[in-house]
Design a protein around this motif. Structure first.
Motif, short mmCIF file in Angstrom:
data_model
loop_
_atom_site.label_atom_id
_atom_site.label_comp_id
_atom_site.label_asym_id
_atom_site.label_seq_id
_atom_site.Cartn_x
_atom_site.Cartn_y
_atom_site.Cartn_z
N TYR A 46 90.24 -17.27 -34.44
CA TYR A 46 91.57 -17.53 -33.90
C TYR A 46 92.43 -18.26 -34.94
N SER A 47 91.84 -19.27 -35.59
CA SER A 47 92.59 -20.02 -36.60
C SER A 47 92.93 -19.13 -37.80
N GLU A 48 92.06 -18.16 -38.09
CA GLU A 48 92.33 -17.20 -39.17
C GLU A 48 93.61 -16.42 -38.88
N GLY A 49 93.68 -15.86 -37.67
CA GLY A 49 94.85 -15.10 -37.30
C GLY A 49 96.11 -15.96 -37.26
N PHE A 50 95.98 -17.16 -36.72
CA PHE A 50 97.13 -18.07 -36.63
C PHE A 50 97.64 -18.42 -38.03
N SER A 51 96.71 -18.73 -38.93
CA SER A 51 97.10 -19.10 -40.29
C SER A 51 97.77 -17.94 -41.01
N LYS A 52 97.22 -16.72 -40.85
CA LYS A 52 97.81 -15.56 -41.52
C LYS A 52 99.21 -15.27 -41.00
N ALA A 53 99.45 -15.53 -39.71
CA ALA A 53 100.79 -15.35 -39.17
C ALA A 53 101.77 -16.36 -39.79
N GLU A 90 94.11 -7.65 -45.47
CA GLU A 90 93.67 -7.49 -44.09
C GLU A 90 93.65 -6.01 -43.67
N LYS A 91 94.61 -5.23 -44.14
CA LYS A 91 94.63 -3.81 -43.81
C LYS A 91 93.42 -3.10 -44.40
N SER A 92 93.07 -3.44 -45.63
CA SER A 92 91.88 -2.88 -46.26
C SER A 92 90.62 -3.32 -45.52
N TYR A 93 90.62 -4.58 -45.08
CA TYR A 93 89.46 -5.13 -44.37
C TYR A 93 89.23 -4.41 -43.04
N LEU A 94 90.30 -4.05 -42.34
CA LEU A 94 90.15 -3.32 -41.08
C LEU A 94 89.48 -1.97 -41.30
N ARG A 95 89.79 -1.32 -42.41
CA ARG A 95 89.12 -0.06 -42.72
C ARG A 95 87.63 -0.29 -42.96
N THR A 96 87.30 -1.41 -43.60
CA THR A 96 85.89 -1.75 -43.82
C THR A 96 85.18 -1.97 -42.50
N ILE A 97 85.84 -2.63 -41.55
CA ILE A 97 85.24 -2.89 -40.24
C ILE A 97 84.95 -1.59 -39.52
N LEU A 98 85.90 -0.67 -39.53
CA LEU A 98 85.70 0.62 -38.86
C LEU A 98 84.52 1.37 -39.46
N SER A 99 84.46 1.40 -40.79
CA SER A 99 83.36 2.08 -41.47
C SER A 99 82.03 1.40 -41.18
N LEU A 144 81.39 -8.57 -34.39
CA LEU A 144 82.42 -8.16 -35.33
C LEU A 144 83.74 -7.87 -34.62
N TRP A 145 83.65 -7.16 -33.50
CA TRP A 145 84.88 -6.78 -32.81
C TRP A 145 85.45 -7.91 -31.97
N ILE A 146 84.61 -8.78 -31.45
CA ILE A 146 85.12 -9.97 -30.77
C ILE A 146 85.93 -10.82 -31.75
N ALA A 147 85.37 -11.01 -32.94
CA ALA A 147 86.07 -11.79 -33.96
C ALA A 147 87.37 -11.12 -34.37
N THR A 148 87.35 -9.80 -34.55
CA THR A 148 88.54 -9.07 -34.97
C THR A 148 89.65 -9.18 -33.93
N ILE A 149 89.29 -9.00 -32.66
CA ILE A 149 90.29 -9.11 -31.59
C ILE A 149 90.83 -10.53 -31.50
N THR A 150 89.96 -11.52 -31.70
CA THR A 150 90.40 -12.92 -31.65
C THR A 150 91.35 -13.24 -32.79
N VAL A 151 91.08 -12.69 -33.96
CA VAL A 151 92.01 -12.85 -35.09
C VAL A 151 93.38 -12.31 -34.70
N PHE A 152 93.39 -11.15 -34.07
CA PHE A 152 94.65 -10.53 -33.65
C PHE A 152 95.40 -11.41 -32.65
#
Length: 309
Positions: free
Chosen positions: A231-238, A260-269, A290-298
């Motif tokens: 959560y703090s990751e997403g907040f900080s990036k915003a 972050e856009k490149s990282y999302l592609r890595t997550i999907l793969s 992985l997906w709980i963390a990704t959604i929480t970042v968002f």
């Protein structure tokens, strides 16, 4: 002795053994630092303790306020070297760490270098914790380059910059850095974006041969910490994105979410690979984490986007 200083920020007596191990690893470098600088938070108990613990080979500096960014900035102001490296107080450096960092500066267009950060687990790597999330524990994660390549920004536990960069661009933002155990961070990200945006044509390099080993405390190896940190990751990036939009003339407009856009592609793969080829018992747990963390970042990013600070 080479023209590089190392800055370590310290905010707690609890990490005294880690600090000692960190200092000893710096004294054993194949390229010895010109100076080792410990920057303390302005806490009288902390100051009194380290004044009695450190020998004259270490320069002790007191920060003018609390927080990681402020400590790093105070370290920069007290350095007398052409290059400045940073390492966390709970990390130890490979003996060739400084040599591998400083070799990159032979190229005058490289203004900063980040290295590989390997986790040292309290017991062993938990089966539910995927390597894609090692950034949560302050370490190099799956998705970073595996060889020398330019990057947007280094991770603060293992990085170095030319002193001239701070003279031209300014210091780490105290609005972004961590204070004590508060998880707000990314002063390193913001600085990397600002530096390469202002110093057009320059590069920050990632060198996986410049290695430090980062201790992972047991309180970080649980799902609660993962969610809080995500959560703090997403907040900080915003907050960085907001700053980018408010300072269009001084930063690279395209870079604040490129990683972050490149990282999302890595997550999907990685998700597809884990589910198809991973261990049938552990793969679903790793994917879920992985997906709980990704959604929480968002979710953190959305909250940070509406933050007016």
């Amino acid at each position: 002795m080479n023209n590089i200083s190392v800055v370590i920020s310290v905010f707690s007596i609890e990490r005294a053994k880690d600090v000692t191990a960190c200092i000893e690893s710096l004294k054993k470098q194949t390229v010895r630092p010109k100076e080792i600088i410990i920057v303390l938070d302005p806490n009288e108990t902390l100051i009194s303790y380290y004044k009695n613990q450190l020998d004259s080979s270490v320069k002790l500096v007191i920060s003018d306020t609390f927080g990681l960014s402020a400590a790093r900035n105070m370290g920069i102001k007290n350095c007398n070297s052409e290059f400045i490296a940073f390492i966390d107080d709970d990390a130890v450096a490979d003996k060739n760490w400084l040599r591998n960092l400083i070799n990159n500066f032979d190229n005058p267009l490289i203004i900063g270098v980040g290295g590989r950060i390997i986790p040292v687990w309290p017991n062993k790597n938990p089966t539910w914790f995927p390597e894609e999330l090692y950034w949560i524990i302050g370490c190099s994660y799956k998705g970073l380059p595996v060889k020398k390549e330019p990057i947007r920004n280094p991770i603060g536990c293992n990085m170095a910059f030319r002193r001239s960069v701070f003279e031209n661009v300014g210091f780490f933002s105290t609005d972004m850095g961590r204070v004590g155990n508060v998880l707000m961070g990314h002063d390193d990200t913001e600085f990397g974006i600002r530096a390469t945006g202002k110093l057009v044509g320059t590069t920050i390099m990632y060198d996986p041969q410049a290695i430090v080993y980062h201790s992972v405390s047991s309180n970080r190896v649980n799902h609660t910490y993962v969610v809080r940190r995500a959560y703090s990751e997403g907040f900080s990036k915003a907050c960085i994105a907001n700053n980018n939009n408010n300072n269009k003339k001084s930063v690279n407009k395209k870079s604040h979410l490129s990683t972050e856009k490149s990282y999302l592609r890595t997550i999907l793969s990685s998700t597809i690979h884990m589910l198809l080829r991973g261990n049938v018992k552990t793969a679903p747990l790793r994917c879920l984490t992985l997906w709980i963390a990704t959604i929480t970042v968002f979710l953190g990013y959305i909250a940070g986007s509406h933050n007016k600070r």
